[in-house]
Every structure is written in structure tokens, then in C-alpha cells.
Design an enzyme around this catalytic site. Structure first.
Site, PDB file in Angstrom:
ATOM      1  N   ARG A 240      17.540  18.301 -14.649  1.00  8.40           N
ATOM      2  CA  ARG A 240      16.568  18.573 -15.690  1.00  8.40           C
ATOM      3  C   ARG A 240      15.795  19.853 -15.362  1.00  8.40           C
ATOM      4  O   ARG A 240      15.563  20.167 -14.177  1.00  8.40           O
ATOM      5  CB  ARG A 240      15.587  17.390 -15.722  1.00  8.40           C
ATOM      6  CG  ARG A 240      14.458  17.465 -16.719  1.00  8.40           C
ATOM      7  CD  ARG A 240      14.921  17.285 -18.113  1.00  8.40           C
ATOM      8  NE  ARG A 240      13.847  16.886 -19.024  1.00  8.40           N
ATOM      9  CZ  ARG A 240      13.993  16.911 -20.345  1.00  8.40           C
ATOM     10  NH1 ARG A 240      15.125  17.313 -20.901  1.00  8.40           N
ATOM     11  NH2 ARG A 240      13.010  16.505 -21.133  1.00  8.40           N
TER      12      ARG A 240
ATOM     13  N   THR B 205      21.114  18.196 -28.837  1.00  9.16           N
ATOM     14  CA  THR B 205      21.589  17.917 -27.486  1.00  9.16           C
ATOM     15  C   THR B 205      23.080  17.615 -27.577  1.00  9.16           C
ATOM     16  O   THR B 205      23.635  17.548 -28.654  1.00  9.16           O
ATOM     17  CB  THR B 205      20.783  16.717 -26.976  1.00  9.16           C
ATOM     18  OG1 THR B 205      19.420  17.123 -26.946  1.00  9.16           O
ATOM     19  CG2 THR B 205      21.202  16.229 -25.627  1.00  9.16           C
TER      20      THR B 205
ATOM     21  N   THR C 117      21.247  19.644 -22.580  1.00 11.23           N
ATOM     22  CA  THR C 117      20.528  20.153 -23.751  1.00 11.23           C
ATOM     23  C   THR C 117      19.784  21.448 -23.477  1.00 11.23           C
ATOM     24  O   THR C 117      19.453  21.762 -22.323  1.00 11.23           O
ATOM     25  CB  THR C 117      19.507  19.082 -24.230  1.00 11.23           C
ATOM     26  OG1 THR C 117      18.980  19.476 -25.491  1.00 11.23           O
ATOM     27  CG2 THR C 117      18.374  18.887 -23.257  1.00 11.23           C
TER      28      THR C 117
ATOM     29  N   ASN D  82      17.211  21.568 -25.636  1.00 11.99           N
ATOM     30  CA  ASN D  82      16.180  20.924 -26.452  1.00 11.99           C
ATOM     31  C   ASN D  82      16.437  21.218 -27.927  1.00 11.99           C
ATOM     32  O   ASN D  82      17.195  20.515 -28.561  1.00 11.99           O
ATOM     33  CB  ASN D  82      14.765  21.309 -26.027  1.00 11.99           C
ATOM     34  CG  ASN D  82      13.737  20.378 -26.667  1.00 11.99           C
ATOM     35  OD1 ASN D  82      14.051  19.219 -26.953  1.00 11.99           O
ATOM     36  ND2 ASN D  82      12.538  20.860 -26.920  1.00 11.99           N
TER      37      ASN D  82
ATOM     38  N   SER E  89      12.203  12.931 -20.560  1.00 13.56           N
ATOM     39  CA  SER E  89      13.336  13.058 -21.483  1.00 13.56           C
ATOM     40  C   SER E  89      13.674  11.694 -22.082  1.00 13.56           C
ATOM     41  O   SER E  89      13.228  10.657 -21.584  1.00 13.56           O
ATOM     42  CB  SER E  89      14.544  13.573 -20.701  1.00 13.56           C
ATOM     43  OG  SER E  89      15.700  13.554 -21.487  1.00 13.56           O
ATOM     44  N   SER E  90      14.465  11.722 -23.143  1.00 16.02           N
ATOM     45  CA  SER E  90      15.025  10.470 -23.684  1.00 16.02           C
ATOM     46  C   SER E  90      16.524  10.386 -23.443  1.00 16.02           C
ATOM     47  O   SER E  90      17.177   9.444 -23.893  1.00 16.02           O
ATOM     48  CB  SER E  90      14.797  10.390 -25.196  1.00 16.02           C
ATOM     49  OG  SER E  90      13.428  10.413 -25.491  1.00 16.02           O
TER      50      SER E  90
ATOM     51  N   GLY F 262      19.897  13.407 -29.871  1.00 17.11           N
ATOM     52  CA  GLY F 262      19.022  12.810 -30.883  1.00 17.11           C
ATOM     53  C   GLY F 262      17.616  12.521 -30.423  1.00 17.11           C
ATOM     54  O   GLY F 262      16.929  11.696 -31.032  1.00 17.11           O
ATOM     55  N   GLY F 263      17.141  13.184 -29.356  1.00 19.28           N
ATOM     56  CA  GLY F 263      15.772  12.922 -28.907  1.00 19.28           C
ATOM     57  C   GLY F 263      15.591  11.422 -28.681  1.00 19.28           C
ATOM     58  O   GLY F 263      16.474  10.758 -28.129  1.00 19.28           O
TER      59      GLY F 263
HETATM   60  O1  DON Z   1      15.268  15.479 -23.256  1.00 21.56           O
HETATM   61  C1  DON Z   1      15.059  15.064 -24.380  1.00 21.56           C
HETATM   62  O2  DON Z   1      14.878  13.904 -24.649  1.00 21.56           O
HETATM   63  C2  DON Z   1      15.107  16.038 -25.531  1.00 21.56           C
HETATM   64  N1  DON Z   1      14.804  17.358 -25.079  1.00 21.56           N
HETATM   65  C3  DON Z   1      16.443  15.936 -26.128  1.00 21.56           C
HETATM   66  C4  DON Z   1      16.522  16.739 -27.360  1.00 21.56           C
HETATM   67  C5  DON Z   1      17.534  16.240 -28.258  1.00 21.56           C
HETATM   68  O3  DON Z   1      18.184  15.267 -28.045  1.00 21.56           O
HETATM   69  C6  DON Z   1      17.628  17.046 -29.472  1.00 21.56           C
HETATM   70  N2  DON Z   1      18.558  16.551 -30.351  1.00 21.56           N
HETATM   71  N3  DON Z   1      19.430  16.075 -30.561  1.00 21.56           N
END
Ligand code: DON
Length: 577
Positions: free
Chosen positions: A114, A388, A406, A408, A459-460, A480-481
Site C-alpha cells: 500500500r 481499482t 489501484t 485510487n 483501504s477496502s 469498487g471502494g
Molecule cells: O483502497 C481503497 O479502498 C480504494 N482506494 C480503492 C478504490 C477503488 O476501489 C476505486 N474503484 N473501484
């Protein structure tokens, strides 16, 4: 100029079985890298190895490496670098990610590559700016972890091939170019303004006319950068010329990264967060990702209740999962952050006593008031994000890799390091801008995720490997965040509880609740109106969005055959050896 006829399988999600309709797509290409075969293959079966990625060329790179005698680790490193070329909105060398790995003997390891905050970062650094302007400035850029992560993986996980050989396919794709897909052409046109605003020099992603399907994208500087990494290893990225160029690019746009921030970056091996759900053992990413803990908390909260069988989308089941999700996401916001900066009592957070207590007020007929679990945190509406990318690989021996990586946002901050040919992330958005202030995903956080120099942002991302009775069962993850967590959860439940075929489990419509805002987000697909009505009668607010997550999954069938499934929601591609 060659004209290739490519058949494109289209899924209709939400049906009991997947219907493949074959549309026809003409790609006008000048490139020998466009294969004369199906792109966007959504389902595949093999005994010899399986690769599922967001781009058919990256999948092909993974398969080629397996074919040459590489194992899943070799293939994963090659795929990560290939995605940096062919999937520039999320594949990266200027971002970061997480690996969950299970070797053929069942040993599970996870690597945190990360991004971390620059050493000069401080708690209130974003307070005076709007989220949007910050996310496209140099201040948004975290210290990238990807190259160090791949280097560390290579040196710790017993690959078969030479490191440099793993970068060759990516180098060729960057140097020779490849024909872009329709979605990529649309995205590049859409983001042209950002690219121009943030870079006052020519970059390969900007041209005068509009991009169209099949246009050749060549990235010479990226090819040169990857060649240097192939020859010199991670130092080619973190030291010397590239460290200077990266730092300058960021500082030109108000950033605060120092050269020493790059040379001091280290990926970190962490224990995966592992726990059981019935006969399954879930291994997923530990903090600084919230993915594993939140996923497992939801599963353990629903475990004592009986799901209605043969009705994965009944109001009863959705209500139960939503109520557990609310509580788990509230815990996420309150307790989680970088474990090197905040104490996280993981044993307590996964304990039966803690989780049972959280569900004491659960009522199958009524939505609980979030105020009852309120931590006083306001939140905006989550937006839809697919930026991502996740890939899953299993080799013939049974070594399994799950990597989510990702920048982001799409193309990260849009800041392009011209001498290295790559975009930089805008991962600083994943910190709590200020305790209680929502980020671009509407996620709130507290002190635990406040900004500090050298800290990793929460992060998710949830690269996940699941065992059934101790044997490898599933490898999966998604972009997908925060909806990553729900996407992984639902696909697992669809397979494990409702016994749906993998492709159907992946294609099924999804829902998500992240505690705040207090609403169930559902994909705008063919829901039974009675089910939605019944949820509203329980007191839930429902909001429809176009699409959620994009799962890349592999399942091991009883006879050890590997089944790969790519999500019909995007251009991802599953293929076996
Ligand atoms: O680390 C995270 O959770 C976010 N930066 C991830 C971003 C993300 O999944 C964007 N879209 N799909």
C-alpha cells in the site's frame, strides 16, 4: 491495416443461468498484439492453471508465463506489470495494493504494498481545500508501493523464472503498442482535460483527435522504465533518476513528497486476517485494509442466523446481511487504520462475544436505527467507482494468488511522470480528511485513520482466498471502494450458501450498506419489486446505482478442476491454460 473479427460474449446478469449472446465487434487494428480470438471471455475451465484479470492481454501474459514454466507468483508479477501498460486507469507502477497468497501446501501469506503518506504529511493538511481539487493535486499522491511489492514477492515466494523475464511481456506491450478497447477509448477521451490540466508536456494518452476502438497505444517511456526495473530491480524506481523525476512532478503541483520518502518505502508482510464461516476458512487482507476484518465480521454476524435457502435474494436474507454490514462498517469507521500507528484489537473485533453483542438488537422485521450504533459521523453519498483492479491466479500445483491494486481514482491523480511514463495515485483520499468528513466514496473515518507522516491510509481492498474443509476453494476480489467488501461477500455466499454456479454468482445483482449514509445501494437490475417493497416496509431506504464491483474469481471444483469467472460488468477476461 488488419481487420479482426472478434466475438464478444455478453452476459445478462441476474438471470438464473447465464445467457451468452454473441455480439460482434470489429476492431480495426494496426497491431500484431490484437489476438484473433474471443476477448472478454467470462468463463473458463482448466486443470492446468487459471488467470482472471481486467484485461484480456494481461490474462494472456499470465497464461504465457505459466506456459513457460512459471508458477502463480511469476504469473502474478508479470500480470501486475502488464496491467500497468494495458489497463492504465488502475493497473500501475505509481500506485499500490495488497497480495494474499496461499501456496500449494496451504501456507497463507499476505503482503502490504500500500502507499504511505509522505513524511511531511500532517493531520489537517486537507482541511482548507475541496476534495476535488485536492484529489487532482500533488498533495493527493502517496508513496507508491507496487514496484517494491513485486520485487519483495519475487524474492520471498519462490518463483521459477528470472525477474527480468517477467517484465518482458509488459515491456513489449508498451514499446510495440496495443490496440485499445472501446471502453479505454471512451475513458481516455473523458479524462483528456485532467491529463492536460496536470501535465504541461505531451503524454501518450493525449492526442488531438478522439481516441477510437483499435487505436494503437504506444508507451515508449514506460517501456524504458520497465526495462530499467527489469535490469536493476526496485532501486530503479525508488532511487536515482526516477526518484528525482517523481518528486519533481509531484512538487510542481503543490505536493510534498521527498526523495527520502521513496528510498525509505518498504512493503510489509502481515498476517492475513483469517477466520472460519461454517466449514470455510476465509483469508483476506488485514489492516491497513479494512477488507478482511469487515468481510469476516459480516460473515460471523450472520453465521448464527439461518439464511433462507433457495432464495438468495429474499428480503429476509438481504435484511440480515444489510444489518450485519451496517455494524461492521461502523466498526470499520471507528477502529481501523494503519496497525503500525494505531492499536487494533483484532482478537476482540472478531470475537464471538463482541459480534454477538452487536447483533443483540437485530430484528428480522425492522431496520435498526443507525443512531443506535451512531459514532456521530456524517457521510455523503457514495459514488460508483470501478477504478481499482483485482486479479486471481491459480497454477497447476495449486498455488493461489489474489492481488488487488489501484491508483485510487481512474488514472489516479492524473499526474504523469513523463520520464517514467506512468501515472501517480491519489490515494491520500483514503485517509479521513478530518475525523467525520467523508471521502470520495462517502466513507467516514475517525482518529484511527487520521493523516500522519509515513502512515498507510485505510483501504477496502479485499483480495481473498477461501478454503473448504482445509482445501483451496475460491480466490476472488474486486474493485469498487467500499463495495468491494459487499461484492466479495455476496459472491462467496452465492456459491457457498446458495450453491449457484460461479459465473452466475458473479453476475448476480448486488447490494451494499456501509453504515453511513443509511441506505441500501442496489444495482439497477431486475429485482423483484416485492422484495424491494418488503425492505422498504422494514424501514430501509433504497438507492439504485448502475453497477457495483467487478469480481475476478476462481473456484476449485470437487475434482480439482479450476473454474474461472470474469465479471460481465466490465471487460475482464478469464482463461485457463
Ligand atoms: O483502497 C481503497 O479502498 C480504494 N482506494 C480503492 C478504490 C477503488 O476501489 C476505486 N474503484 N473501484
Amino acid at each position: 491495416m488488419n481487420i479482426h473479427l472478434i466475438s464478444l460474449p455478453i452476459n445478462f446478469p441476474g438471470k438464473k443461468s447465464i445467457v451468452y449472446a454473441f455480439a460482434t465487434l470489429f476492431l480495426l487494428t494496426q497491431s500484431c498484439t490484437t489476438p484473433e480470438r474471443d476477448v472478454f471471455q467470462k468463463h473458463s475451465i482448466s486443470r492446468k492453471g487459471m488467470v482472471v484479470t481486467a484485461h484480456y492481454l494481461a490474462t494472456q501474459v499470465g497464461l504465457d508465463i505459466l506456459q513457460q514454466g512459471g508458477n502463480a507468483v511469476d504469473a502474478a508479477i508479470a500480470v501486475q506489470f502488464a496491467l500497468a501498460v494495458v489497463f492504465p486507469r488502475a493497473g500501475n507502477i505509481g500506485g499500490g495494493g495488497f497480495l494474499v497468497y496461499r501456496n500449494s501446501e496451504g501456507l497463507v501469506q499476505s503482503l502490504d504494498f500500500r502507499e504511505k503518506a509522505p513524511s511531511d504529511a500532517y493531520r489537517d493538511m486537507f482541511l482548507s481545500d475541496s476534495t476535488e481539487s485536492v484529489m487532482e493535486s500533488g498533495l493527493a499522491v502517496g508513496i507508491p508501493g507496487t514496484v517494491a511489492g513485486m520485487w519483495e514477492m519475487y524474492h520471498s515466494l519462490k518463483p521459477n523464472l528470472a525477474f527480468g523475464d517477467l517484465l518482458q511481456p509488459a515491456i513489449e506491450l508498451a514499446r510495440e503498442g496495443f490496440a485499445i478497447t472501446e471502453a479505454e477509448a471512451e475513458r481516455l477521451n473523458k479524462f483528456k482535460q485532467l491529463f492536460q490540466d496536470n501535465n504541461d508536456y505531451p503524454i501518450p494518452f493525449v492526442k488531438e483527435t478522439k481516441w477510437v476502438t483499435g487505436d494503437l497505444l504506444r508507451q515508449t517511456e514506460l517501456a524504458n522504465m520497465l526495462e530499467r526495473i527489469a535490469d536493476e530491480g526496485a532501486d530503479a524506481f525508488y532511487k536515482g533518476g526516477n526518484a528525482i523525476y517523481l518528486t519533481q512532478a509531484v512538487r510542481n503541483l503543490s505536493g510534498i513528497i521527498r526523495i527520502q520518502d521513496l528510498s525509505s518505502y518498504k512493503p510489509i508482510w502481515r498476517d492475513a486476517v483469517s477466520s472460519t464461516y461454517k466449514k470455510y476458512t476465509i483469508h483476506s487482507m488485514a489492516p491497513p485494509s479494512s477488507g478482511g476484518l469487515t468481510l469476516i465480521q459480516i460473515l460471523k454476524m450472520i453465521e448464527p442466523f439461518s439464511l433462507e435457502m433457495n432464495a438468495w435474494d429474499s428480503a429476509y436474507n438481504i435484511h440480515l446481511v444489510v444489518e450485519a454490514s451496517k455494524r461492521a462498517f461502523a466498526n470499520r469507521a471507528t477502529f481501523l487504520g494503519d496497525p503500525d500507528f494505531v492499536a487494533i484489537d483484532q482478537n476482540k473485533l472478531l470475537s464471538t462475544a463482541f459480534l454477538t453483542n452487536q447483533m443483540l438488537e437485530y430484528n428480522p422485521n425492522f431496520a435498526s436505527d443507525v443512531k443506535a450504533i451512531d459514532r456521530n459521523l456524517p457521510a455523503a453519498s457514495p459514488k460508483e467507482h470501478y477504478e481499482t483492479t483485482h486479479f486471481s491466479i491459480v497454477d497447476a500445483a495449486g498455488n493461489a494468488v489474489a492481488i488487488t491494486t489501484t491508483l485510487n481514482s481512474n488514472y489516479g491523480s492524473g499526474i504523469f511522470v513523463k520520464e517514467g511514463g506512468y501515472f501517480l495515485n491519489n490515494q491520500m483520499d483514503d485517509f479521513s480528511m478530518a475525523p467525520g468528513v467523508p471521502n470520495q466514496y462517502g466513507l467516514v473515518g475517525a482518529e484511527a485513520n487520521a493523516i500522519e507522516g509515513n502512515k498507510r491510509m485505510l483501504s477496502s481492498m479485499s483480495p481473498t482466498i477461501i478454503e473448504e474443509d482445509g482445501a483451496l476453494f475460491m480466490v476472488l476480489g474486486a474493485p469498487g471502494g467500499p463495495t468491494i467488501i459487499s461484492s466479495v461477500l455476496l459472491v462467496f455466499l452465492n456459491v457457498a450458501e446458495f450453491e449457484l454456479p460461479l459465473a452466475e454468482a458473479v453476475a448476480n445483482r448486488r447490494f451494499h450498506h456501509q453504515y453511513l449514509p443509511d441506505e441500501i445501494v442496489v444495482e439497477d437490475m431486475d429485482w423483484n419489486p416485492e422484495v424491494l417493497k418488503s425492505l422498504e416496509e422494514r424501514g430501509h431506504k433504497i438507492r439504485k446505482i448502475t453497477s457495483m464491483g467487478a469480481i475476478a474469481a476462481i473456484r476449485v471444483l470437487q475434482d480439482k478442476t479450476l473454474e474461472g469467472a470474469a465479471d460481465p460488468r466490465d471487460e475482464s477476461h478469464a482463461q485457463g491454460l
